[in-house]
Design an enzyme around this catalytic site. Sequence first.
Site, PDB file in Angstrom:
ATOM      1  CD  GLU A 107      -7.166 -22.168  11.330  1.00 45.96           C
ATOM      2  OE1 GLU A 107      -6.927 -23.377  11.446  1.00 45.96           O
ATOM      3  OE2 GLU A 107      -6.752 -21.310  12.128  1.00 45.96           O
TER       4      GLU A 107
ATOM      5  CD  GLU B 114      -3.065 -25.420  14.591  1.00 47.80           C
ATOM      6  OE1 GLU B 114      -2.662 -24.247  14.568  1.00 47.80           O
ATOM      7  OE2 GLU B 114      -4.227 -25.757  14.300  1.00 47.80           O
TER       8      GLU B 114
END
Length: 268
Positions: free
Chosen positions: A150, A249
């Site tokens: 990520e 998120e």
Amino acid sequence: MAPLRFSANVSWLFPELPGLPARLRAAGSSGFEAAEVAWPYSESPEALARAAREAGLRLVLINTPPGDREKGEMGLGAVPGRQAAFREGLEQAVLYAKALGCPRIHLMAGRVPQGADRAAVRSEMETVFLENLRHAAGVLAQESLVGLLEPINTRSTDPQYFLDTPQQAAAILQKVGRPNLQLQMDIFHWQIMDGNLTGNIREFLPLVGHVQVAQVPGRGEPDSPGELNFPYLFQLLEDEGYKGFVGCEYQPQDATASLSPQETQQRA
């Protein structure tokens, strides 16, 4: 086209509830079918697996341990001299993933060491990361697990993070060349670092194993004020054939913490 599937990131959602088991129960009650958690290691894997099962949830993503937070560590994958600690943390993450039935682990790259010049250490850190990723790919393959990379933006969230653009992550994935390593697309970070979301989604989606969303710049719900047009982005993901989960998120704007998965898409 299959509709998008949403997972509740219980490290962010339901912040008024103490502890991950309570948040997992809240996610299940809100209609989510899946959940993800950054670091599950404060709870036993058995307790978390039981809470998820009782809530009717699948666990779809966890992170490798961050390292020594008191020393400013935020992942260890690319940090020189911390290879042994990264591999130890990977083993712990695999243990949890197996107990939770979780198929994906975010392999955190970590930060440029304090006082170091990013450009000066970039080559060394990439070499360390490649070595650790090849090792991780082998370990994960034995358990039929997927590792994710990520990029995290260095403009506002974490100025020292090593992996910060989709281009950098895709180049590293190409060098490693292992099919069970994929890209984690956090649209919040991608917008801040590079913009060009339509082009980048279309270019990199074949590498993507997981998506996360939050509004920019406030990192709130997709329907909160900001610069991203989530109805368009969600439709784009569907049109491009994305079949994985979309992780919620974001920082809830209210104490009651979260939109349901249906509201996440309908109200965006």
